[in-house]
Scaffold this active site. Structure first.
Site, PDB file in Angstrom:
ATOM      1  CD  GLU A  79       5.749  -9.264 -32.839  1.00 13.49           C
ATOM      2  OE1 GLU A  79       6.869  -9.647 -33.205  1.00 13.49           O
ATOM      3  OE2 GLU A  79       4.925  -8.723 -33.609  1.00 13.49           O
ATOM      4  CB  CYS A 142       4.159  -2.643 -29.779  1.00  9.55           C
ATOM      5  SG  CYS A 142       2.452  -2.104 -29.923  1.00  9.55           S
ATOM      6  CG  HIS A 166       2.241  -6.369 -33.114  1.00 13.10           C
ATOM      7  ND1 HIS A 166       3.613  -6.342 -33.058  1.00 13.10           N
ATOM      8  CD2 HIS A 166       1.818  -5.097 -32.807  1.00 13.10           C
ATOM      9  CE1 HIS A 166       4.008  -5.116 -32.723  1.00 13.10           C
ATOM     10  NE2 HIS A 166       2.951  -4.344 -32.572  1.00 13.10           N
TER      11      HIS A 166
HETATM   12  N1  PCA Z   1       0.654  -0.509 -31.875  1.00 10.14           N
HETATM   13  C1  PCA Z   1       1.848   0.311 -31.864  1.00 10.14           C
HETATM   14  C2  PCA Z   1       1.789   1.052 -30.555  1.00 10.14           C
HETATM   15  C3  PCA Z   1       0.445   0.838 -30.004  1.00 10.14           C
HETATM   16  C4  PCA Z   1      -0.176  -0.191 -30.845  1.00 10.14           C
HETATM   17  O1  PCA Z   1      -1.282  -0.705 -30.658  1.00 10.14           O
HETATM   18  C5  PCA Z   1       3.121  -0.500 -32.093  1.00 10.14           C
HETATM   19  O2  PCA Z   1       3.062  -1.541 -32.747  1.00 10.14           O
HETATM   20  O3  PCA Z   1       4.185  -0.098 -31.621  1.00 10.14           O
END
Ligand code: PCA
Length: 208
Positions: A79, A142, A166
């Site tokens: 990200e 996140c 992610h």
């Molecule tokens: N993914 C979510 C919140 C917690 C997670 O593991 C997100 O992408 O916001």
């Protein structure tokens, strides 16, 4: 001793596990230098970022990488941007579902990861890891953790590198990425981001 803090998340929505925590925990258990601390965060607006920043205060790491699950994706996503936006499609684990709100009414619209993402991405691609640079961490918890982490760390007199990764729902056999690949990717990102040089200006932008 160089210290690194990595975080993962507890399960949320209808899921019973969250591979982001498995990846963060595995990296902390690996017998490598530097010393890696792992923390599991609740999927709750406000609380998740606060708990991560509490750990930052007590561990005083030289590098911070938060990891989360992006269900429905197929690649590991590095990200690049955190947005000043809370816009939840589903309630968080405390039942809170903000829509179109800023995270910080006085903060900038966006903040940028300070990890060596391009350099790490190129090393990961060289060993065929399923990885991509990503311009959106979404608008759920996140993204808030990324935004709040970078907002805090970049105010320090000597900021340390910080950012977010992610991962797909890795236990799914139809996803072309594995937990072990995500562990290697995180180790490469740690190794690159501890280097003092700025990121490499490699081509890697997106047309859309
Ligand atoms: N993914 C979510 C919140 C917690 C997670 O593991 C997100 O992408 O916001």
């Amino acid at each position: 001793m160089t210290r690194v803090l990595v975080s993962g998340f507890e399960p949320f929505d209808t899921m019973t596990d969250n591979p982001s925590w498995e990846v963060a925990h595995k990296v902390s258990q690996a017998d490598i230098s530097p010393e890696v601390h792992a923390v599991c965060l609740p999927v709750e607006f406000g609380t998740a970022a606060r708990q991560l920043l509490d750990q930052v205060d007590s561990i005083r790491p030289d590098l911070i990488i938060a990891v989360g699950l992006a269900a429905g994706t197929e690649t590991i996503r590095l990200e690049r941007v955190g947005l000043n936006l809370r816009d939840a499609r589903i309630p968080d684990n405390a039942g809170f579902q903000p829509v179109d709100q800023p995270i910080d009414p006085h903060g900038p619209a966006a903040v940028f990861s300070t990890l060596r993402l391009k350099a790490a991405h190129s090393r990961m691609r060289a060993i065929d890891l399923p990885v991509q640079l990503s311009l959106s961490a979404g608008s759920f918890v996140c993204n808030e953790v990324l935004y709040s982490l970078l907002s805090a760390v970049t105010q320090w007199p000597a900021p340390v590198p910080a950012g977010f990764v992610h991962v797909p729902y890795l236990p799914d056999p139809t996803v072309p990425a594995t937990i072990d690949q995500a562990v290697v990717a995180l180790q490469i990102l740690i190794d690159e981001s501890l280097r003092p040089e700025p990121d490499e200006p490699l081509i890697g932008g997106a047309l859309y």
